[in-house]
Each structure stands twice: as C-alpha cells, then as structure tokens.
Design a protein around this motif. Structure first.
Motif, PDB file in Angstrom:
ATOM      1  N   UNK A 334       0.834  -1.195   0.000  1.00  0.00           N
ATOM      2  CA  UNK A 334       0.000   0.000   0.000  1.00  0.00           C
ATOM      3  C   UNK A 334       0.867   1.242   0.000  1.00  0.00           C
ATOM      4  N   UNK A 335       0.449   2.247  -0.756  1.00  0.00           N
ATOM      5  CA  UNK A 335       1.165   3.521  -0.802  1.00  0.00           C
ATOM      6  C   UNK A 335       0.256   4.649  -0.332  1.00  0.00           C
ATOM      7  N   UNK A 336       0.812   5.523   0.500  1.00  0.00           N
ATOM      8  CA  UNK A 336       0.172   6.790   0.852  1.00  0.00           C
ATOM      9  C   UNK A 336       1.214   7.869   0.617  1.00  0.00           C
ATOM     10  N   UNK A 337       1.062   8.621  -0.467  1.00  0.00           N
ATOM     11  CA  UNK A 337       2.088   9.572  -0.889  1.00  0.00           C
ATOM     12  C   UNK A 337       1.589  11.005  -0.755  1.00  0.00           C
ATOM     13  N   UNK A 338       2.529  11.898  -0.432  1.00  0.00           N
ATOM     14  CA  UNK A 338       2.200  13.282  -0.127  1.00  0.00           C
ATOM     15  C   UNK A 338       2.852  14.208  -1.154  1.00  0.00           C
ATOM     16  N   UNK A 339       2.142  15.255  -1.583  1.00  0.00           N
ATOM     17  CA  UNK A 339       2.583  16.025  -2.756  1.00  0.00           C
ATOM     18  C   UNK A 339       3.836  16.852  -2.556  1.00  0.00           C
ATOM     19  N   UNK A 340       4.163  17.232  -1.312  1.00  0.00           N
ATOM     20  CA  UNK A 340       5.301  18.111  -1.090  1.00  0.00           C
ATOM     21  C   UNK A 340       6.486  17.373  -0.489  1.00  0.00           C
ATOM     22  N   UNK A 341       6.559  16.088  -0.801  1.00  0.00           N
ATOM     23  CA  UNK A 341       7.714  15.287  -0.441  1.00  0.00           C
ATOM     24  C   UNK A 341       8.877  15.658  -1.356  1.00  0.00           C
ATOM     25  N   UNK A 342      10.070  15.165  -1.027  1.00  0.00           N
ATOM     26  CA  UNK A 342      11.207  15.367  -1.922  1.00  0.00           C
ATOM     27  C   UNK A 342      10.956  14.737  -3.281  1.00  0.00           C
ATOM     28  N   UNK A 343      10.233  13.621  -3.286  1.00  0.00           N
ATOM     29  CA  UNK A 343       9.903  12.920  -4.524  1.00  0.00           C
ATOM     30  C   UNK A 343       8.446  13.213  -4.868  1.00  0.00           C
ATOM     31  N   UNK A 344       8.153  13.795  -6.040  1.00  0.00           N
ATOM     32  CA  UNK A 344       6.755  14.045  -6.401  1.00  0.00           C
ATOM     33  C   UNK A 344       5.976  12.736  -6.497  1.00  0.00           C
ATOM     34  N   UNK A 345       4.666  12.823  -6.362  1.00  0.00           N
ATOM     35  CA  UNK A 345       3.823  11.642  -6.496  1.00  0.00           C
ATOM     36  C   UNK A 345       3.858  11.175  -7.953  1.00  0.00           C
ATOM     37  N   UNK A 346       4.249   9.918  -8.202  1.00  0.00           N
ATOM     38  CA  UNK A 346       4.362   9.438  -9.588  1.00  0.00           C
ATOM     39  C   UNK A 346       3.032   8.914 -10.103  1.00  0.00           C
ATOM     40  N   UNK A 347       2.935   8.671 -11.406  1.00  0.00           N
ATOM     41  CA  UNK A 347       1.778   7.938 -11.922  1.00  0.00           C
ATOM     42  C   UNK A 347       1.715   6.566 -11.253  1.00  0.00           C
ATOM     43  N   UNK A 348       0.516   6.072 -11.027  1.00  0.00           N
ATOM     44  CA  UNK A 348       0.386   4.783 -10.353  1.00  0.00           C
ATOM     45  C   UNK A 348       1.060   3.674 -11.160  1.00  0.00           C
ATOM     46  N   UNK A 349       1.121   3.834 -12.477  1.00  0.00           N
ATOM     47  CA  UNK A 349       1.759   2.814 -13.308  1.00  0.00           C
ATOM     48  C   UNK A 349       3.229   2.632 -12.952  1.00  0.00           C
ATOM     49  N   UNK A 350       3.885   3.714 -12.513  1.00  0.00           N
ATOM     50  CA  UNK A 350       5.295   3.636 -12.121  1.00  0.00           C
ATOM     51  C   UNK A 350       5.466   2.721 -10.914  1.00  0.00           C
TER      52      UNK A 350
END
Length: 390
Positions: A334-350
């Motif tokens: 499971x992923x919970x990703x946040x927009x202002x992380x060092x790494x931008x939120x990628x497309x789910x396909x990635x």
C-alpha cells in the motif's frame, strides 16, 4: 506478548546536558548572503532563534519522559544492540507492525501515531483494527549500536527479519516506513517475502528496472521523471556529501550543536508549498527533540553511513530475475504519498512496475515527515489498507 529484550528507559546523563548548554552559549554563527533566507541553506535568523530556545527554553527532561511513556527495550541481535519502542495493540489479535524511520528522523517521528495505530478505539475507531506497534532505531541511530562500517539497507532488512523472530518469536508480520524506512521495508519484502503479510510505504522507494524486457516508459511517466529531476536538483546535495565524505562533515556536527541543528532543520524546512521563511509545520520542541536524539548519542556520523553504503554499492533500484523478467516485490503493498515530499507523487503505473500495489492514496497536502505532519491522515490510510487485507 513475550518480548526477549531488556526494559530500557532513556535517561541522559546530566553532564551531557550541561556540556550542551555550555556549547550553545559559545555558538559562533556564520554570516549570510543578503536576502538569502532558506535559499542557500538553513536561514540564519531562524537558526539563531532555534539555538536560543534550545539554550534557554527547551526542556529535554519533559520530552525524555514523553518518549519513555512508551515501553522501551534493548535487544541484542546478531551483534547489535537494538533500541526499540513497543506498544501492544488493542483487540483480540493485533497485527504486529514494524515501523522504520529514516534520516534525519528517529523513533520520535512516530510519537503522534503510535497510540492511534495501537488503540484506534481511543480515536473513534474499532479496537479490533489495532496493531502491536514496534519502532526500532536503525543501527547507528539513537540508542542502537553502530555498525563497524557503512551498513547497506539490504543488510538492515536481514537484521530486521532476525529481530522480529528472535525478540518477538514472530514468523509473520507487516511493516511500514518512509524515507530510509521505505527502502529497508522494501528490501525486507524482497529478501524475506515469506515473513511479510503486507507493507505500507509513504515515500516512493526502489526504482523499477527499465531495461530490455520492461514495458516502455509512458508519456506520464516520462513527464514525472523530469519533475523528479527538477525537484531534487537543488535538494539532494546532502546526499552527495553523506554518500561520499561523511567523516569530514561530521567533525563539525559532532562538535557543534548549532551546526547539527542547522544541518537537520533545513531538511524539515524543505517543503515545496511552504517555501522560504519561518518553519511553521513543526514546533521547535519537536525539531529539537529529534535533534537531541542525534546529539546525546553523538550518532550523526554512523547515521549518515547508510548514504555511503548505497553510494558505493547501489541498491536503490531493482534489476532482472534469472529468467530475464524485471524484478518486482510481490508482497501486497500500500502507498500513501504526499505532494510536497522530496519525490513528487508518480503515476500509479510507475509503482506497479516494481510493487504488487493493492492500495494507492495520493494525498492533497503534506510533505516528507508524514508521521509528524499528518499523523491522522497517515494512520487512517494504514488502517484502510490493512482492513482490506484482514
């Protein structure tokens, strides 16, 4: 739950605190380019305020007691002393959840979510969803002993597998992590899949294999790779330093509390939405408590070695299997990703390229230190993911 470890309460010697205060009183600050703010690194105005509060207003004993309200232990596993917190969960059969921090974080990152995860009924949830939350300090961090030399995340993953078996007698468990915790958790799932029920990650971790036999990169993925490179171009200088010359850096950080504070708080300030200015997302008490865990243990040098290990050995990406197909982590993820992380939120396909993704949440707000900044949202997403699996 029987725990094969020795109870351990944090009790920093007063001489260490007295020495710290004396050093803070003698701080010599650098100059700063006109209008620099946070553009060139840690903002001088803010660091002066932080150091003064550390010297005259901050109360370590208060926060030491806050950490000690969770049951702490010291375990000896494979030559390492591992310090960890453990909160047995509510309900009839709480899932063991191994939660791993990163740099420049610590077990203190989780002080807002431990109770939420272990005792959801106290926050309007169902006690049967509770986890037994296990939060160890990485080797070389906090009160855990340091390796003799840089230790790769793959080896830490192996150590965590033994830790869960030898200390708790657990053969099957789940795991969660952000920052280096997401890398260690990923390798744990890759190298010991039979031990994991599922993993939950709040940072984009291992890169997928993109060579022969992999699906072609889509336009959305190509656009995201460009955004990733642009965002990290100015933000990853610390990675190069800690990955190549950590010893040189750490003479200063071991000797100067102000230097250590500036090196660490700049990473907490770096949040794309907030930009330059005062650090408003985290209180000075929270920031200094995290910094204190590095200072009182003189642990920053050994903590930085994880960067050195991957710089020299690789291990931030997946390869190919023996049959020539792209490698992949098959444990439910499971992923919970946040927009202002060092790494931008990628497309789910990635994410699907490298992981068996069963759950994906793209949050509308929040940055790198999710457990501190967005504890309610992170805990809610962990519950949502695992409830589907249970």
């Amino acid at each position: 739950m029987k725990i094969n470890a020795t109870p351990f309460a944090i009790d920093v010697d007063q001489t260490v605190l007295d020495d710290l205060k004396a050093r803070l009183e003698r701080t010599r600050f650098p100059n700063e380019p006109e209008g620099g703010g946070w553009f060139y690194g840690a903002d001088l105005t803010y660091v002066r305020k932080l150091v003064e509060y550390w010297r005259a207003g901050y109360d370590w004993r208060r926060w030491e007691a806050e950490i000690n309200r969770w049951s702490g232990y010291m375990a000896h596993v494979d030559g390492f002393d591992i310090h960890f917190l453990c909160e047995p969960g509510s309900g009839s059969n709480p899932e063991p959840l191994l939660v791993t921090h990163g740099w420049p974080g610590s077990i203190f990152e989780f002080h807002w979510i431990i109770e939420r995860l272990a005792h959801p009924e106290r926050f309007g949830g169902d006690a049967e969803d509770g986890f037994t939350v296990i939060c160890p300090s990485l080797p070389g961090y906090g009160w855990s002993s340091a390796p003799d030399k840089p230790m790769h995340p793959k080896l830490i993953a192996d150590l965590w597998a033994r830790f869960m078996t030898e200390v708790f007698g657990i053969e099957k468990f789940s795991a969660q992590g952000g920052d280096w915790g997401s890398i260690v958790t990923s390798w744990l799932a890759h190298r010991h899949p039979e031990r994991l029920n599922a993993i939950h990650l709040n940072m984009v971790p291992l890169r997928p294999y993109l060579g022969d036999g992999a699906p072609p990169v889509s336009d959305d993925e190509r656009k995201w790779i460009g955004a990733f490179k642009k965002r990290t171009a100015r933000a990853m200088g610390y990675f190069q330093i800690q990955g190549t010359k950590p010893q040189t850096l750490n003479y200063g950080l071991a000797d100067s509390p102000a230097g250590l504070a500036a090196w660490i708080v700049e990473k907490f300030q770096y949040r794309m939405k907030e930009g330059p200015g005062e650090l408003s997302l985290h209180s000075m008490d929270e920031l200094l408590t995290n910094i204190m865990i590095y200072w009182v243990n003189n642990a920053h040098n050994s903590a930085s070695w994880i960067y050195t290990s991957v710089t020299h050995e690789g291990g931030m990406e997946l390869g190919v299997r023996d049959d020539g197909t792209p490698d992949r982590i098959e444990v439910p993820t499971g992923f919970c990703l946040f927009p202002y992380d060092l790494v931008p939120i990628p497309p789910e396909s990635w994410l699907h390229r490298a992981y068996n993704v069963k759950h994906f949440t793209a949050e509308a707000d929040g940055g790198h230190f999710a457990a501190l900044e967005k504890p309610e949202e992170l805990a809610a997403d962990i519950f949502k993911f695992f409830k589907g699996l249970r």
